[in-house]
Each structure stands twice: as C-alpha cells, then as structure tokens.
Design an enzyme around this catalytic site. Structure first.
Site, mmCIF file in Angstrom:
data_model
loop_
_atom_site.group_PDB
_atom_site.id
_atom_site.type_symbol
_atom_site.label_atom_id
_atom_site.label_comp_id
_atom_site.label_asym_id
_atom_site.label_seq_id
_atom_site.Cartn_x
_atom_site.Cartn_y
_atom_site.Cartn_z
ATOM 1 N N TYR A 15 0.709 -1.278 -0.191
ATOM 2 C CA TYR A 15 0.194 0.025 -0.034
ATOM 3 C C TYR A 15 0.810 1.504 0.090
ATOM 4 C CZ TYR A 15 -0.250 -0.411 5.373
ATOM 5 O OH TYR A 15 0.037 -0.598 6.498
ATOM 6 N N GLU A 16 0.223 2.276 -0.426
ATOM 7 C CA GLU A 16 0.646 3.738 -0.548
ATOM 8 C C GLU A 16 2.145 3.650 -1.572
ATOM 9 O OE1 GLU A 16 1.011 6.382 2.517
ATOM 10 O OE2 GLU A 16 -0.768 5.200 3.652
ATOM 11 N N GLY A 17 1.961 2.685 -2.559
ATOM 12 C CA GLY A 17 2.895 2.388 -3.340
ATOM 13 C C GLY A 17 3.536 1.269 -3.249
#
Length: 379
Positions: free
Chosen positions: A362-364
């Site tokens: 998550y978040e990249g």
C-alpha cells in the site's frame, strides 16, 4: 550532523511508548481476531492528540514536526500495525490534502476537527481497476449548478468504516486523463454514499478497510480541493508524505518482533540452555537489529527533509522500500526463532509477519518505489 532526538522528542516518544504498552497492546490480539477496531481506543488516541501531531496549533494540532509523528507511528506499530495504519491514513493522507490545498474556510470546517481528533478522515483513490496506476481512476464528478455529482466505486479505503470525512478523487474531465482528475471533500452522511462491509484481509485485520460506492452523491462545489484538474497532483503529494509514515510503521513492526523474540530466546531452552546463548541465534538477531536501525535512520532522514521543505519524495520512497522489505525479512526470522510456537496465534510474531506484508504494497508498491528512486537518479 546530529542523530540525537531533542529532549521534547524523547519525552513524546516515551509518552507514545507507554500509551502503546498500556492501552493498545492488551487488546491488539482481540481486535485482530475480531477484525474490528475499538471505538474506545479511537477516543483515547484523540485524548493524547495522536491525530494532529504535525499540524499547527492554529487548527487544533500539536504543532510538532514530522519526525515526532514518525516516533508515534513506530511506537504504536510495535504493538499493533492496525493502529499504525489508522493513524497514518488520517494524518498522512487525508489531512495533508486539506492542509496544503484547502481554502481557509475548508481548513476551519474540516481540518480543525480532523487534527483535534473529534473527526476521523479517510482517502479514496484506489479503485478495483486502479491501484498503483492511479491514472486509471474511473470515478467521475460532473458540475451541475452549485453541486458536483459524484459517481463511482473506491476500494481498500482505510478508515472508511468509521470515518467522518472522505477525500475522494474523481475525473471532472475524462478526456484529459490524469490532468482531468480533481479532489473533493465529502461528508460521510452524504446521500448516495454507501460504505460496504470490512474487506477480509491477511493482515492489519483490525483496521477498517472497505469498498465505498458513490451513487449520484451531491458535493457542494465549495468542497472542491484546489482547482479542477489538480487532483492527481494532490494525491501524489499526499502519498509522497504518506510513505514516510509507512516506513515508520514498518520499522515499528520489525522492532516489535525483535523485542518479542529477545524475550523468548532468553526463556526458551534447547540442549540444556536458553536458545539465546547459541551464536546462531545471536547472529540472526544482530543482523535483524542492524537492518532495523538502518531503516529507522532512513525514515528519520526523509522526515527531516520534509520538515525542512526539501525534496523528500525520493527519500520517502527509499525509506519505504527498505523499511518494508526489512519488516518482512525480520518478522520471518523472528517467527523462525520461535519455532512451532511462532506459527501459533498465541504469540504476536505471527501477527507481525502477517501485518508486515502489506507495507510492501500500500501507498505505492516496492516496484513503484524503485521507479521513483531510479527516476530521481535520472537513469
């Protein structure tokens, strides 16, 4: 160059550590098993000001720096990664969108109750067909008179089960691709906004993570963040800072696993002596601690760069990449040190190993982080 925390930061760190040990750790396993976050714990986090650490006192925040926020993220995540991501999405993704791009009216109406913790925020970007490729968003918003009409579906919206304020990204001009994306502040009680049940997951199971459907949701045009077409920039700016929080969460997960392993290897005996007396055990723990300390320093570097208004994006990508991979490696080693008991839910290292995996996604994703880093190197 000084690697020491200030006296104020050390006092804050101790406050966070005591809170995590006394208020979160005793219920972390039960929350994970129930796959539900404690409403009472949310209220306790509000009371210690955990939701507004890096925000100005002018808007009800603590007026501290990003580095202090990472200290909180680490201490909370040592005992419960679900608390870590609950804080991170609120503080690193939702609030910055309003703080950096909102009007004064939006800050007074929405940012103030978010940073004082009386309201919780979430961040709606990811869709069933648009994850790492945020440019693939299909949710649309069309202006009709004084309202934007919002239609679409978001998935994996952390905090959505109990959030009051939703930051939502939608296309206002789908012919322009990412340049046609805009950002909106949406109230939970808006007609047509439906939050689905919690998505069953491998890790961070206590965190609220749902599908959210927007069906002809009327959003006042004054709830547009920035200008039309700035949505992609707003999202990427928030995510850039959010990766520092995930780096800190990763460090916390890994350090928490090491702390539990240290206690265990001093007590568990094999061959007539504690397994901690064997050099193999000592070397494994030494390698783990070295990598965690390196990851922590990378997080601090990125946080300090953001505090100093420097170009922190590649540093944030580096700290997230390294810290998340370290968390996964370290938790696997710690489970192995526990032997068969490490595979049992009775011990927290099993949960730490499950929780660690998502930090690489998550978040990249790790792959996206490498793209950002190599891009900054002008390869």
């Amino acid at each position: 160059m000084d690697f020491k925390l200030t006296k104020t930061q050390m006092l804050q760190q101790e406050l966070f550590r005591k809170f995590a040990e006394t208020e979160i750790k005793p219920i972390a396993k039960d929350m994970d098993e129930a796959e539900e976050y404690s409403p009472e714990l949310l209220q306790k986090l509000q009371k210690i000001g955990a939701f507004g650490i890096p925000y100005s006192r002018e808007y009800g925040g603590q007026g501290a720096d990003i580095l202090t926020y990472t200290l909180c993220m680490e201490e909370m995540s040592k005992v419960d990664a679900s608390t870590g991501i609950t804080l991170s999405v609120h503080t690193s993704l939702c609030c910055p969108c309003i703080n950096e791009f909102g009007t004064e009216e939006q800050k007074q109406k929405y940012l103030r109750p978010l940073v004082d913790g009386s309201k919780i925020g979430c961040f709606g970007l990811t869709e069933p067909g648009a994850g790492t490729d945020a440019a693939g968003v299909r949710t649309e918003a069309r202006l009709e008179g004084d309202y934007y009409i919002l239609n679409g579906t978001k998935i994996f919206t952390t905090n959505s089960g109990f959030a009051d304020t939703f930051i939502v990204f939608a296309l206002t001009d789908k012919t322009k691709g990412p340049k046609g994306m805009s950002a909106f502040i949406v109230d939970r009680d808006s007609e047509g906004l439906t939050v689905g049940p919690n998505i069953e997951r491998m890790g961070i199971r206590a965190a609220s993570n749902c599908e959210v459907v927007y069906e002809n949701v009327k959003v006042p045009k004054e709830n547009l963040l920035g200008k039309e077409g700035q949505g992609y920039k707003i999202a990427m700016t928030a995510l850039g800072g959010g990766r520092i929080g995930i780096g800190a969460q990763s460090v916390g997960i890994a350090q928490g696993a090491i702390d539990e392993a240290l206690k265990y290897v001093k007590e568990r005996k094999q061959g007539g002596k504690p397994i901690g007396k064997y050099q193999n055990t000592q070397f494994k723990l030494a390698e783990c601690q070295t990598k965690v300390d390196a990851a922590r320093l990378m997080v601090w570097r990125a946080a300090t760069a953001k505090d100093n208004h420097e170009n922190y994006a590649p540093l944030a990508a580096m700290c997230k990449l390294f810290a998340s991979e370290t968390a996964n490696e370290v938790t696997r080693v710690c489970v192995q040190l526990f032997g068969g008991y490490g595979y049992c839910r009775e011990y927290p290292v099993e949960r730490a190993m499950r929780d660690a995996k998502i930090t690489e996604i998550y978040e990249g994703t790790s792959e996206a982080m490498k793209m950002i880093i190599s891009g900054s190197m002008k390869v």
